[in-house]
Scaffold this motif. Structure first.
Motif, PDB file in Angstrom:
ATOM      1  N   TRP A   9      21.386   7.184 -60.829  1.00 21.74           N
ATOM      2  CA  TRP A   9      20.570   6.012 -61.116  1.00 21.74           C
ATOM      3  C   TRP A   9      20.849   4.892 -60.118  1.00 21.74           C
ATOM      4  CZ3 TRP A   9      16.707   5.571 -64.600  1.00 21.74           C
ATOM      5  CH2 TRP A   9      16.591   6.598 -65.548  1.00 21.74           C
ATOM      6  N   VAL A  10      19.778   4.176 -59.762  1.00 20.40           N
ATOM      7  CA  VAL A  10      19.865   2.973 -58.931  1.00 20.40           C
ATOM      8  C   VAL A  10      19.058   1.904 -59.653  1.00 20.40           C
ATOM      9  CG1 VAL A  10      19.331   1.933 -56.699  1.00 20.40           C
ATOM     10  CG2 VAL A  10      19.970   4.359 -56.812  1.00 20.40           C
ATOM     11  N   ALA A  11      19.607   0.707 -59.724  1.00 23.32           N
ATOM     12  CA  ALA A  11      18.889  -0.422 -60.325  1.00 23.32           C
ATOM     13  C   ALA A  11      18.797  -1.529 -59.287  1.00 23.32           C
ATOM     14  CB  ALA A  11      19.612  -0.923 -61.566  1.00 23.32           C
ATOM     15  N   GLY A  12      17.677  -2.213 -59.278  1.00 22.68           N
ATOM     16  CA  GLY A  12      17.510  -3.326 -58.360  1.00 22.68           C
ATOM     17  C   GLY A  12      16.639  -4.395 -58.974  1.00 22.68           C
ATOM     18  N   THR A  13      16.869  -5.627 -58.545  1.00 22.69           N
ATOM     19  CA  THR A  13      16.016  -6.728 -58.942  1.00 22.69           C
ATOM     20  C   THR A  13      15.793  -7.609 -57.730  1.00 22.69           C
ATOM     21  OG1 THR A  13      15.668  -8.501 -60.558  1.00 22.69           O
ATOM     22  CG2 THR A  13      17.906  -8.246 -59.725  1.00 22.69           C
ATOM     23  N   GLY A  14      14.621  -8.198 -57.678  1.00 23.82           N
ATOM     24  CA  GLY A  14      14.314  -9.045 -56.531  1.00 23.82           C
ATOM     25  C   GLY A  14      12.936  -9.649 -56.644  1.00 23.82           C
ATOM     26  N   PHE A  15      12.341  -9.865 -55.477  1.00 23.69           N
ATOM     27  CA  PHE A  15      11.057 -10.547 -55.388  1.00 23.69           C
ATOM     28  C   PHE A  15      10.139  -9.828 -54.425  1.00 23.69           C
ATOM     29  CE2 PHE A  15      14.427 -13.682 -55.984  1.00 23.69           C
ATOM     30  CZ  PHE A  15      14.007 -14.301 -57.148  1.00 23.69           C
ATOM     31  N   GLN A  16       8.853  -9.945 -54.696  1.00 23.02           N
ATOM     32  CA  GLN A  16       7.838  -9.599 -53.707  1.00 23.02           C
ATOM     33  C   GLN A  16       7.106 -10.896 -53.411  1.00 23.02           C
ATOM     34  OE1 GLN A  16       5.716  -6.006 -53.647  1.00 23.02           O
ATOM     35  NE2 GLN A  16       7.085  -4.965 -55.054  1.00 23.02           N
ATOM     36  N   ASP A  17       7.262 -11.372 -52.189  1.00 25.72           N
ATOM     37  CA  ASP A  17       6.586 -12.588 -51.753  1.00 25.72           C
ATOM     38  C   ASP A  17       5.277 -12.190 -51.102  1.00 25.72           C
ATOM     39  OD1 ASP A  17       8.562 -14.543 -52.503  1.00 25.72           O
ATOM     40  OD2 ASP A  17       9.816 -13.733 -50.904  1.00 25.72           O
ATOM     41  N   ALA A  18       4.181 -12.892 -51.480  1.00 21.14           N
ATOM     42  CA  ALA A  18       2.863 -12.467 -51.015  1.00 21.14           C
ATOM     43  C   ALA A  18       1.829 -13.567 -51.187  1.00 21.14           C
ATOM     44  CB  ALA A  18       2.411 -11.248 -51.814  1.00 21.14           C
ATOM     45  N   THR A  19       0.709 -13.369 -50.520  1.00 21.52           N
ATOM     46  CA  THR A  19      -0.475 -14.181 -50.770  1.00 21.52           C
ATOM     47  C   THR A  19      -1.259 -13.510 -51.884  1.00 21.52           C
ATOM     48  OG1 THR A  19      -0.558 -14.814 -48.444  1.00 21.52           O
ATOM     49  CG2 THR A  19      -2.564 -15.164 -49.751  1.00 21.52           C
ATOM     50  N   PHE A  20      -1.626 -14.280 -52.912  1.00 19.55           N
ATOM     51  CA  PHE A  20      -2.406 -13.753 -54.036  1.00 19.55           C
ATOM     52  C   PHE A  20      -3.870 -13.807 -53.615  1.00 19.55           C
ATOM     53  CE2 PHE A  20      -2.786 -14.155 -58.981  1.00 19.55           C
ATOM     54  CZ  PHE A  20      -3.488 -12.965 -59.018  1.00 19.55           C
ATOM     55  N   ALA A  21      -4.293 -12.813 -52.863  1.00 15.15           N
ATOM     56  CA  ALA A  21      -5.594 -12.816 -52.200  1.00 15.15           C
ATOM     57  C   ALA A  21      -6.764 -12.409 -53.091  1.00 15.15           C
ATOM     58  CB  ALA A  21      -5.545 -11.900 -50.978  1.00 15.15           C
ATOM     59  N   HIS A  22      -6.544 -11.464 -53.993  1.00 16.63           N
ATOM     60  CA  HIS A  22      -7.622 -10.913 -54.823  1.00 16.63           C
ATOM     61  C   HIS A  22      -7.135 -10.743 -56.259  1.00 16.63           C
ATOM     62  CE1 HIS A  22      -9.863 -10.052 -51.177  1.00 16.63           C
ATOM     63  NE2 HIS A  22      -8.746  -9.549 -50.679  1.00 16.63           N
ATOM     64  N   ASP A  23      -8.078 -10.551 -57.191  1.00 14.39           N
ATOM     65  CA  ASP A  23      -7.756 -10.388 -58.606  1.00 14.39           C
ATOM     66  C   ASP A  23      -6.747  -9.259 -58.820  1.00 14.39           C
ATOM     67  OD1 ASP A  23      -9.793 -12.227 -58.785  1.00 14.39           O
ATOM     68  OD2 ASP A  23     -11.023 -11.053 -60.160  1.00 14.39           O
TER      69      ASP A  23
ATOM     70  N   ILE B 286      17.149   9.542 -59.551  1.00 18.52           N
ATOM     71  CA  ILE B 286      16.975  10.408 -58.386  1.00 18.52           C
ATOM     72  C   ILE B 286      17.324  11.834 -58.791  1.00 18.52           C
ATOM     73  CG2 ILE B 286      17.809  10.891 -56.049  1.00 18.52           C
ATOM     74  CD1 ILE B 286      18.358   7.822 -55.832  1.00 18.52           C
ATOM     75  N   GLU B 287      16.501  12.787 -58.328  1.00 18.31           N
ATOM     76  CA  GLU B 287      16.783  14.203 -58.585  1.00 18.31           C
ATOM     77  C   GLU B 287      16.370  15.014 -57.367  1.00 18.31           C
ATOM     78  OE1 GLU B 287      12.921  16.045 -60.898  1.00 18.31           O
ATOM     79  OE2 GLU B 287      14.412  15.029 -62.121  1.00 18.31           O
ATOM     80  N   GLU B 288      16.776  16.262 -57.361  1.00 24.31           N
ATOM     81  CA  GLU B 288      16.457  17.143 -56.243  1.00 24.31           C
ATOM     82  C   GLU B 288      15.137  17.862 -56.492  1.00 24.31           C
ATOM     83  OE1 GLU B 288      18.452  20.990 -54.150  1.00 24.31           O
ATOM     84  OE2 GLU B 288      19.776  19.262 -54.526  1.00 24.31           O
ATOM     85  N   GLU B 289      14.308  17.928 -55.441  1.00 27.12           N
ATOM     86  CA  GLU B 289      13.056  18.686 -55.472  1.00 27.12           C
ATOM     87  C   GLU B 289      12.905  19.367 -54.114  1.00 27.12           C
ATOM     88  OE1 GLU B 289       8.888  17.543 -57.116  1.00 27.12           O
ATOM     89  OE2 GLU B 289       8.939  16.855 -55.031  1.00 27.12           O
ATOM     90  N   ASP B 290      12.736  20.661 -54.124  1.00 28.68           N
ATOM     91  CA  ASP B 290      12.588  21.442 -52.885  1.00 28.68           C
ATOM     92  C   ASP B 290      13.735  21.173 -51.910  1.00 28.68           C
ATOM     93  OD1 ASP B 290      10.167  22.421 -53.917  1.00 28.68           O
ATOM     94  OD2 ASP B 290       9.020  20.789 -52.992  1.00 28.68           O
ATOM     95  N   GLY B 291      14.956  21.063 -52.448  1.00 24.93           N
ATOM     96  CA  GLY B 291      16.137  20.876 -51.617  1.00 24.93           C
ATOM     97  C   GLY B 291      16.347  19.465 -51.090  1.00 24.93           C
TER      98      GLY B 291
ATOM     99  N   ALA C  95      12.531  10.211 -58.970  1.00 29.63           N
ATOM    100  CA  ALA C  95      11.827  11.010 -59.974  1.00 29.63           C
ATOM    101  C   ALA C  95      11.303  10.178 -61.134  1.00 29.63           C
ATOM    102  CB  ALA C  95      12.751  12.095 -60.512  1.00 29.63           C
ATOM    103  N   GLU C  96      11.960   9.072 -61.409  1.00 34.49           N
ATOM    104  CA  GLU C  96      11.591   8.263 -62.561  1.00 34.49           C
ATOM    105  C   GLU C  96      11.864   6.810 -62.218  1.00 34.49           C
ATOM    106  OE1 GLU C  96      12.222   8.879 -67.337  1.00 34.49           O
ATOM    107  OE2 GLU C  96      13.820   9.504 -65.985  1.00 34.49           O
ATOM    108  N   ASN C  97      10.996   5.918 -62.713  1.00 33.51           N
ATOM    109  CA  ASN C  97      11.138   4.495 -62.411  1.00 33.51           C
ATOM    110  C   ASN C  97      10.727   3.681 -63.631  1.00 33.51           C
ATOM    111  OD1 ASN C  97       9.602   2.313 -59.895  1.00 33.51           O
ATOM    112  ND2 ASN C  97      11.529   2.092 -60.920  1.00 33.51           N
TER     113      ASN C  97
END
Length: 166
Positions: free
Chosen positions: A78-92, A113-118, A123-125
């Protein structure tokens, strides 16, 4: 070693995510991945549904977005993260009218995270997105929005969506 490998997997996914191109994420996720997002967006099964129903509308609304974790933690697969996405709110987005102004979208992610095809892939979020924060930055008085919504029964909103489709 596992934490360093998992860091590389998430870092590579962020590089692709910040390209803001639909389809760029496929190489980082298992085919049957599950993206479990906040109310209003919901759960998506498979990378194609995720790309079309989550990424495409988000990229359209915030075409210049850049995401960056400010905290990231690792525990086994498992990996956990928190943060921001900075952006222009251009469209609905989610029915919220775009403003043309810069916004900061807060989020929190938990990836498995899991293995797929080596190859180890995401795998999940489990995802939390501060949709109310976006509303506030778009000029809404969130306290008034919540008071209005809370004062109406669910059927009130069903009637609105039915009336708007006529």
């Amino acid at each position: 070693m596992a934490a360093e490998e998992n860091k590389k997997i998430v870092d590579a996914m962020y590089e692709s995510m910040n390209l803001n191109q639909v389809g760029a994420m496929k190489k980082h996720w298992t085919r049957n991945m599950v993206w479990d997002g906040p109310a209003g967006i919901g759960k998506k099964h498979g990378v194609e549904q995720f790309e079309e129903e989550v990424r495409r509308p988000f990229i359209h609304a915030f075409p210049d977005k850049v995401g960056e974790d400010i905290v990231r933690l690792f525990e086994g697969d498992w990996v956990a993260g928190t943060g921001f996405q900075d952006a222009t709110f251009a469209h609905d987005w989610l029915g919220i009218p775009g403003t043309g102004k810069r916004v900061r979208v807060r989020y929190m992610d938990f990836w498995r995270i899991e293995e797929e095809d080596g190859e180890r892939k995401l795998a999940e979020n489990f995802v939390l997105i501060d949709i109310l924060g976006v509303l506030e930055q778009a000029g809404y008085d969130v306290k008034k929005v919540l008071q209005f919504v809370g004062s109406k029964p669910p059927e009130f909103f069903e009637n609105i969506s039915t009336q708007s489709q006529r």
